[in-house]
Design a protein around this motif. Sequence first.
Motif, PDB file in Angstrom:
ATOM      1  N   MET A   1       0.835  -1.170   0.000  1.00 15.01           N
ATOM      2  CA  MET A   1       0.000   0.000   0.000  1.00 15.01           C
ATOM      3  C   MET A   1       0.885   1.241   0.000  1.00 15.01           C
ATOM      4  N   GLN A   2       0.466   2.256  -0.749  1.00 17.87           N
ATOM      5  CA  GLN A   2       1.182   3.527  -0.792  1.00 17.87           C
ATOM      6  C   GLN A   2       0.638   4.457   0.291  1.00 17.87           C
ATOM      7  N   GLU A   3       1.520   5.254   0.860  1.00 23.03           N
ATOM      8  CA  GLU A   3       1.130   6.315   1.786  1.00 23.03           C
ATOM      9  C   GLU A   3       1.783   7.594   1.298  1.00 23.03           C
ATOM     10  N   LEU A   4       0.957   8.573   0.950  1.00 23.06           N
ATOM     11  CA  LEU A   4       1.456   9.843   0.436  1.00 23.06           C
ATOM     12  C   LEU A   4       0.958  10.969   1.335  1.00 23.06           C
ATOM     13  N   TYR A   5       1.784  11.989   1.475  1.00 24.02           N
ATOM     14  CA  TYR A   5       1.464  13.107   2.352  1.00 24.02           C
ATOM     15  C   TYR A   5       1.772  14.407   1.608  1.00 24.02           C
ATOM     16  N   PHE A   6       0.805  15.303   1.583  1.00 19.54           N
ATOM     17  CA  PHE A   6       0.956  16.579   0.893  1.00 19.54           C
ATOM     18  C   PHE A   6       0.506  17.698   1.820  1.00 19.54           C
ATOM     19  N   THR A   7       1.161  18.850   1.739  1.00 21.75           N
ATOM     20  CA  THR A   7       0.729  20.020   2.489  1.00 21.75           C
ATOM     21  C   THR A   7       0.713  21.224   1.556  1.00 21.75           C
ATOM     22  N   GLN A   8      -0.123  22.180   1.911  1.00 22.16           N
ATOM     23  CA  GLN A   8      -0.142  23.435   1.180  1.00 22.16           C
ATOM     24  C   GLN A   8      -0.677  24.519   2.113  1.00 22.16           C
ATOM     25  N   MET A   9       0.002  25.640   2.108  1.00 22.15           N
ATOM     26  CA  MET A   9      -0.440  26.800   2.868  1.00 22.15           C
ATOM     27  C   MET A   9      -1.353  27.616   1.972  1.00 22.15           C
ATOM     28  N   LEU A  10      -2.542  27.941   2.465  1.00 18.97           N
ATOM     29  CA  LEU A  10      -3.494  28.746   1.711  1.00 18.97           C
ATOM     30  C   LEU A  10      -3.728  30.059   2.456  1.00 18.97           C
ATOM     31  N   PRO A  11      -3.569  31.196   1.782  1.00 22.53           N
ATOM     32  CA  PRO A  11      -3.726  32.499   2.441  1.00 22.53           C
ATOM     33  C   PRO A  11      -5.196  32.922   2.527  1.00 22.53           C
ATOM     34  N   ILE A  12      -6.016  32.065   3.120  1.00 26.77           N
ATOM     35  CA  ILE A  12      -7.447  32.310   3.246  1.00 26.77           C
ATOM     36  C   ILE A  12      -7.870  31.947   4.666  1.00 26.77           C
ATOM     37  N   THR A  13      -9.106  32.269   4.996  1.00 24.17           N
ATOM     38  CA  THR A  13      -9.609  31.939   6.321  1.00 24.17           C
ATOM     39  C   THR A  13     -10.003  30.464   6.378  1.00 24.17           C
ATOM     40  N   LEU A  14     -10.133  29.957   7.571  1.00 23.12           N
ATOM     41  CA  LEU A  14     -10.592  28.586   7.751  1.00 23.12           C
ATOM     42  C   LEU A  14     -11.997  28.412   7.186  1.00 23.12           C
ATOM     43  N   ASP A  15     -12.852  29.403   7.373  1.00 22.98           N
ATOM     44  CA  ASP A  15     -14.213  29.332   6.814  1.00 22.98           C
ATOM     45  C   ASP A  15     -14.172  29.220   5.291  1.00 22.98           C
ATOM     46  N   GLN A  16     -13.312  30.006   4.639  1.00 26.20           N
ATOM     47  CA  GLN A  16     -13.198  29.947   3.180  1.00 26.20           C
ATOM     48  C   GLN A  16     -12.678  28.578   2.727  1.00 26.20           C
ATOM     49  N   ALA A  17     -11.667  28.078   3.415  1.00 24.22           N
ATOM     50  CA  ALA A  17     -11.103  26.776   3.044  1.00 24.22           C
ATOM     51  C   ALA A  17     -12.151  25.685   3.182  1.00 24.22           C
ATOM     52  N   TRP A  18     -12.834  25.679   4.316  1.00 27.33           N
ATOM     53  CA  TRP A  18     -13.831  24.631   4.550  1.00 27.33           C
ATOM     54  C   TRP A  18     -14.964  24.722   3.534  1.00 27.33           C
ATOM     55  N   SER A  19     -15.423  25.929   3.256  1.00 25.12           N
ATOM     56  CA  SER A  19     -16.508  26.118   2.297  1.00 25.12           C
ATOM     57  C   SER A  19     -16.125  25.568   0.921  1.00 25.12           C
ATOM     58  N   PHE A  20     -14.902  25.844   0.495  1.00 23.68           N
ATOM     59  CA  PHE A  20     -14.464  25.374  -0.825  1.00 23.68           C
ATOM     60  C   PHE A  20     -14.269  23.863  -0.857  1.00 23.68           C
ATOM     61  N   PHE A  21     -13.520  23.316   0.089  1.00 24.52           N
ATOM     62  CA  PHE A  21     -13.147  21.903   0.015  1.00 24.52           C
ATOM     63  C   PHE A  21     -14.255  20.949   0.454  1.00 24.52           C
ATOM     64  N   SER A  22     -15.212  21.414   1.225  1.00 24.39           N
ATOM     65  CA  SER A  22     -16.272  20.509   1.667  1.00 24.39           C
ATOM     66  C   SER A  22     -17.425  20.437   0.678  1.00 24.39           C
ATOM     67  N   SER A  23     -17.306  21.124  -0.442  1.00 25.33           N
ATOM     68  CA  SER A  23     -18.333  21.050  -1.482  1.00 25.33           C
ATOM     69  C   SER A  23     -17.844  20.186  -2.641  1.00 25.33           C
ATOM     70  N   PRO A  24     -18.467  19.030  -2.862  1.00 26.65           N
ATOM     71  CA  PRO A  24     -18.024  18.143  -3.941  1.00 26.65           C
ATOM     72  C   PRO A  24     -18.031  18.791  -5.321  1.00 26.65           C
ATOM     73  N   VAL A  25     -18.849  19.816  -5.510  1.00 29.12           N
ATOM     74  CA  VAL A  25     -18.916  20.458  -6.818  1.00 29.12           C
ATOM     75  C   VAL A  25     -17.578  21.097  -7.202  1.00 29.12           C
ATOM     76  N   ASN A  26     -16.729  21.414  -6.223  1.00 26.23           N
ATOM     77  CA  ASN A  26     -15.432  22.049  -6.507  1.00 26.23           C
ATOM     78  C   ASN A  26     -14.338  21.061  -6.890  1.00 26.23           C
ATOM     79  N   LEU A  27     -14.605  19.768  -6.768  1.00 23.00           N
ATOM     80  CA  LEU A  27     -13.573  18.776  -7.087  1.00 23.00           C
ATOM     81  C   LEU A  27     -13.113  18.855  -8.545  1.00 23.00           C
TER      82      LEU A  27
END
Length: 151
Positions: A1-27
């Motif tokens: 099994m593969q295990e991969l780890y990625f990070t990224q700093m986003l210059p936005i608020t937590l509310d903005q990040a959650w709103s974008f990533f928790s909506s499947p339409v943005n995938l």
Amino acid sequence: MQELYFTQMLPITLDQAWSFFSSPVNLKEITPAHMGFVVKSLHHGESMYPGQIIRYTIRPVLGIPMEWVTEITHVADKQYFVDEQRFGPYAFWHHQHRFTEVPGGVLMEDILHYKVPLGFLGKIVDAVYVKNEVLGIFRYRHEILKKRFPA
């Protein structure tokens, strides 16, 4: 099994990040066009919730369509969510999306565990093709997110 780890700093608020990533339409926006990614679920515009089933069509190899079905198994509001494959190209797929508010924005972490089917042959296909494709998808996503959320 593969295990991969990625990070990224986003210059936005937590509310903005959650709103974008928790909506499947943005995938689709953060998936390379060559994957032919289409969300097929009827209620894909809602925020994610535990037990949510999301159906997609992808075209990962030679443009041949394939159905991919994931379930959102865990959600902690504005902290993390987990998607697990139920049907699709992998023998195993478990993807954690984590969000941490930090000075200047949000640290996004992806922890991915996956396994390609077909035993020994699958290990070869993974080494030669699949792992590079997965890494390419995350590189693409990183670049798209830098453009969508500039510093």
